[in-house]
Design a protein around this motif. Structure first.
Motif, PDB file in Angstrom:
ATOM      1  N   ASN A 183       1.590  -4.600 -11.103  1.00 56.01           N
ATOM      2  CA  ASN A 183       0.878  -5.997 -10.070  1.00 56.01           C
ATOM      3  C   ASN A 183       1.469  -6.882 -10.139  1.00 56.01           C
ATOM      4  OD1 ASN A 183      -1.658  -4.109 -10.303  1.00 56.01           O
ATOM      5  ND2 ASN A 183      -2.499  -4.235 -11.947  1.00 56.01           N
TER       6      ASN A 183
ATOM      7  N   MET B 218       4.208  -6.264  -7.617  1.00 55.18           N
ATOM      8  CA  MET B 218       3.016  -5.778  -6.118  1.00 55.18           C
ATOM      9  C   MET B 218       3.174  -7.554  -5.642  1.00 55.18           C
ATOM     10  SD  MET B 218       3.222  -3.169  -5.317  1.00 55.18           S
ATOM     11  CE  MET B 218       2.295  -1.854  -5.987  1.00 55.18           C
TER      12      MET B 218
ATOM     13  N   ALA C 145       1.095  -0.780  -0.155  1.00 55.34           N
ATOM     14  CA  ALA C 145      -0.340  -0.524  -0.710  1.00 55.34           C
ATOM     15  C   ALA C 145       0.840   1.206   0.146  1.00 55.34           C
ATOM     16  CB  ALA C 145      -0.846   0.094   1.268  1.00 55.34           C
TER      17      ALA C 145
ATOM     18  N   ARG D 208       2.016   1.905  -3.227  1.00 51.47           N
ATOM     19  CA  ARG D 208       1.472   2.019  -4.774  1.00 51.47           C
ATOM     20  C   ARG D 208       1.091   3.385  -4.117  1.00 51.47           C
ATOM     21  NH1 ARG D 208      -1.588  -3.358  -4.590  1.00 51.47           N
ATOM     22  NH2 ARG D 208      -1.720  -3.698  -6.833  1.00 51.47           N
TER      23      ARG D 208
ATOM     24  N   MET E 272      -6.761   3.072  -3.676  1.00 50.95           N
ATOM     25  CA  MET E 272      -6.286   2.550  -3.398  1.00 50.95           C
ATOM     26  C   MET E 272      -7.039   0.564  -4.560  1.00 50.95           C
ATOM     27  SD  MET E 272      -3.460   2.147  -1.943  1.00 50.95           S
ATOM     28  CE  MET E 272      -3.221   0.588  -1.249  1.00 50.95           C
TER      29      MET E 272
ATOM     30  N   GLU F 171       4.859  -9.202  -2.621  1.00 49.33           N
ATOM     31  CA  GLU F 171       3.923  -9.900  -1.636  1.00 49.33           C
ATOM     32  C   GLU F 171       4.759 -11.220  -1.041  1.00 49.33           C
ATOM     33  OE1 GLU F 171      -0.847 -11.498  -0.774  1.00 49.33           O
ATOM     34  OE2 GLU F 171      -0.040 -10.023  -2.603  1.00 49.33           O
TER      35      GLU F 171
ATOM     36  N   GLY G 153      -4.423  -0.292 -11.832  1.00 53.17           N
ATOM     37  CA  GLY G 153      -3.067  -0.024 -12.467  1.00 53.17           C
ATOM     38  C   GLY G 153      -2.327  -1.026 -13.455  1.00 53.17           C
TER      39      GLY G 153
ATOM     40  N   SER H 136      -6.403   2.545  -8.172  1.00 57.62           N
ATOM     41  CA  SER H 136      -4.621   1.550  -8.831  1.00 57.62           C
ATOM     42  C   SER H 136      -4.417   0.526  -8.788  1.00 57.62           C
ATOM     43  CB  SER H 136      -3.738   2.034  -7.560  1.00 57.62           C
ATOM     44  OG  SER H 136      -3.703   2.030  -6.466  1.00 57.62           O
ATOM     45  N   THR H 137      -5.286   0.027  -7.826  1.00 59.34           N
ATOM     46  CA  THR H 137      -5.293  -2.223  -8.159  1.00 59.34           C
ATOM     47  C   THR H 137      -5.861  -2.329  -8.915  1.00 59.34           C
ATOM     48  OG1 THR H 137      -4.926  -2.051  -5.410  1.00 59.34           O
ATOM     49  CG2 THR H 137      -5.170  -4.024  -7.051  1.00 59.34           C
ATOM     50  N   THR H 138      -7.368  -1.673  -9.378  1.00 58.73           N
ATOM     51  CA  THR H 138      -7.880  -2.209 -10.703  1.00 58.73           C
ATOM     52  C   THR H 138      -7.504  -1.676 -12.318  1.00 58.73           C
ATOM     53  OG1 THR H 138     -10.189  -1.896  -8.872  1.00 58.73           O
ATOM     54  CG2 THR H 138     -10.748  -1.863 -12.483  1.00 58.73           C
TER      55      THR H 138
END
Length: 107
Positions: free
Chosen positions: A75, A78, A4, A7, A63, A82, A70, A66-68
């Motif tokens: 991604n 990321m 997070a 991002r 959030m 993770e 990005g 940027s996730t959807t």
């Protein structure tokens, strides 16, 4: 947390995002289990929002968007981050910092 932060602050190097995330867990982890439960995470988010001068809605919207939307390579990066963050080495680092903080609070 590291993802997070990355991002939100793309210019921040990965190691700084990880460092800040580990420190945040150590600071906000009141029950000293090396993880943020719901209440601890809520406290962390409130401080983060204050630092960012944003509302929860603004941050959540960022959030989600940027996730959807990005970039695919971002991604993928990321997802790799993770996996790295969940590694035993980082979990050990978090545990060590939590234990250090616990000992400092005894003094």
């Amino acid at each position: 947390l590291a993802m997070a932060l990355k991002r939100r602050q793309l210019a921040m190097p990965w190691h700084e995002c990880l460092e800040k995330a580990v420190n945040s867990v150590a600071i906000f982890d009141r029950n000293r289990d090396g993880r943020l439960d719901r209440t601890e995470f809520e406290d962390y988010v409130q401080v983060l929002l204050s630092e960012l001068n944003e509302t929860f809605l603004e941050f959540a919207e960022f959030m989600v968007l940027s996730t959807t939307f990005g970039r695919e390579d971002e991604n993928h990066t990321m997802a790799a981050l993770e996996q790295e963050v969940m590694s035993p080495e980082y979990q050990q680092e978090i545990d060590e910092r939590v234990n250090f903080r616990r000992e400092m609070l005894k003094v």
